[in-house]
Design an enzyme around this catalytic site. Structure first.
Site, PDB file in Angstrom:
ATOM      1  N   LYS A   1      11.755  -2.822 -18.839  1.00 51.21           N
ATOM      2  CA  LYS A   1      12.430  -1.995 -17.850  1.00 51.21           C
ATOM      3  C   LYS A   1      13.917  -2.298 -17.688  1.00 51.21           C
ATOM      4  CE  LYS A   1       8.995   0.572 -16.172  1.00 51.21           C
ATOM      5  NZ  LYS A   1       9.026   2.021 -16.021  1.00 51.21           N
TER       6      LYS A   1
ATOM      7  N   SER B   1       4.066  -4.355 -23.128  1.00 40.37           N
ATOM      8  CA  SER B   1       5.219  -3.924 -22.338  1.00 40.37           C
ATOM      9  C   SER B   1       5.633  -4.853 -21.211  1.00 40.37           C
ATOM     10  CB  SER B   1       4.941  -2.531 -21.754  1.00 40.37           C
ATOM     11  OG  SER B   1       3.784  -2.558 -20.939  1.00 40.37           O
TER      12      SER B   1
END
Length: 429
Positions: free
Chosen positions: A64, A322
């Site tokens: 992110k 992720s």
């Protein structure tokens, strides 16, 4: 699910491979170049050559930071002075905190009240004085509305996924992985497996691949309790899911973005969903076998292999791992959900006779030699002949259930199995 009249049709800017390349230049030397590693365990399970892109080792333990920095770095001086605002389930907030601290921009982040404390502590540690946190909703969609309202007062909204600049930043994950595989002398993947929440990572991936490597198959994986991208693709536009399961908090999004949907819809990736219990099993395998701490959303891609997603033996598969922002206090719940999914944990209501030796007979005559009682809650009523007990049994093997049920049928106490579809079962997890 339903379409939402409060979300009118917008014209979405098309994210290009050049946008992703420009984002990669902007991020060079700012975020970590995370490793690409071959997974022996998953390669043996599938017969394919499985590689992991380890974004759990990113500077904020997820990808992110890429999208958040790429957006904020492009703001002009007046916009930076006015500050930024965002909504997040936790990981995006850490990315915004990182970008704000690095660029000297003030930021406010709206978080669901369910955001794990570990993520909140990390946001405060990363952002320092540059970040203010507000807990004001139960889901990501609740806090997203609050952040959007605040942005109307002058701050720049930094979407977790639905902005071309965010999408381009997230697309650098895949671009970087392909460069690394090439540098290692490895053939490029036949299949790329991407976790999906709001769709930013998936959109950035397909935006870059469709121009640079259009023959690579893209698979998007959602949690079974929040399949908002699959619903949007089926409906032909973003739709709002009426209910979602928030266990996979990093991917529990009720409605995908307009920009992410338009980008993804133009590339037609394969969309799959994985049950939350299977995700938990994969989290434990990653930890126990591979030494990798993955959060639920981080284990989405790899959880699909060897069951939900079938890949050709000998093919080359790249999975994006992720994120690794998992609160250690959640592992008890993770283990419980994994055991239930694997068929090794079961619950029963047992009517024990109120007489000496009843429990001993149950242990001797009903339980197998390797079965274990993990829960026993007994309520005794002196004016009744029987007393109910809630009993949890853990089996060493799922196949042992048939024998246990046969012994229960032959035993004197009345025994009722609590099925996973029962409303009562929801109180146990």
């Amino acid at each position: 699910m339903s379409t939402d009249a409060a979300h009118p049709r917008e014209t979405a800017a098309r994210v290009t491979a050049d946008d992703v390349d420009a984002a990669a230049e902007r991020l060079a030397g700012v975020v970590s170049t995370t490793p690409v590693e071959r997974s022996v365990r998953l390669s043996e399970r599938t017969g394919a050559h499985v590689w992991l892109k380890r974004e759990d080792l990113q500077v904020v333990r997820s990808y992110k930071a890429r999208g958040a920095y790429n957006l904020i770095a492009q703001l002009d001086a007046p916009a930076r002075a006015a500050g930024v605002v965002t909504a997040s389930a936790g990981n995006h907030a850490q990315g915004v905190a990182f970008a704000c601290a690095a660029l000297g921009v003030r930021g406010r982040v709206h978080l669901p009240r369910t955001t794990p404390r570990q993520k909140r502590d990390r946001i405060a540690s990363i952002g320092g004085d540059a970040i203010e946190m507000i807990l004001d909703g139960e889901t990501y969609d609740d806090v997203s509305a609050a952040a959007a309202d605040e942005a109307l007062q002058g701050a720049t909204l930094v979407p977790a996924f639905d902005d071309p600049r965010t999408i381009a930043g997230q697309g650098t994950v895949l671009r970087e992985a392909f460069d690394q595989l090439t540098a290692l002398g490895e053939p490029l993947p036949d299949v790329v497996v991407v976790p999906v929440g709001g769709g930013g990572l998936l959109a950035g991936s397909v935006a870059w691949l469709r121009e640079r490597h259009p023959h690579v198959r893209v698979v998007g994986v959602e949690p079974a309790g929040a399949t908002s991208m699959a619903a949007a693709l089926e409906a032909g536009e973003p739709v709002t899911l009426q209910t979602i399961d928030t266990f996979v908090d990093g991917a529990a999004v009720r409605r995908v973005g307009r920009h992410t949907f338009d980008t993804v819809a133009g590339s037609a990736p394969t969309m799959l969903s994985v049950p939350e219990g299977r995700i938990c099993s994969e989290m434990l395998d990653l930890y126990q076998s591979d030494g990798i701490i993955a959060e639920p959303a981080g284990a989405l891609a790899t959880a699909s292999l060897g069951g939900v997603l079938e890949v050709e033996p000998g093919s080359r598969v790249l999975c994006i791992l992720s994120g690794g922002n998992n609160d250690v206090s959640r592992y008890a719940d993770v283990v419980e959900r994994a055991l239930v999914h694997e068929g090794r944990k079961h619950y029963f209501l047992v009517e024990f006779p109120q007489e000496p030796g009843a429990l001993r007979r149950f242990l001797d005559e009903v339980l197998g030699p390797d079965d274990d009682i993990t829960l026993f809650e007994y309520v005794k009523h002196s004016n009744r002949e029987t007393g109910p007990a809630l009993v949890g049994v853990e089996l060493s093997r799922a196949e042992d259930l048939a024998g246990l049920l046969e012994r229960m049928d032959a035993a004197p106490p009345r025994i009722e199995r609590i099925e996973s579809e029962s409303p009562l079962f929801r109180f146990l997890l």
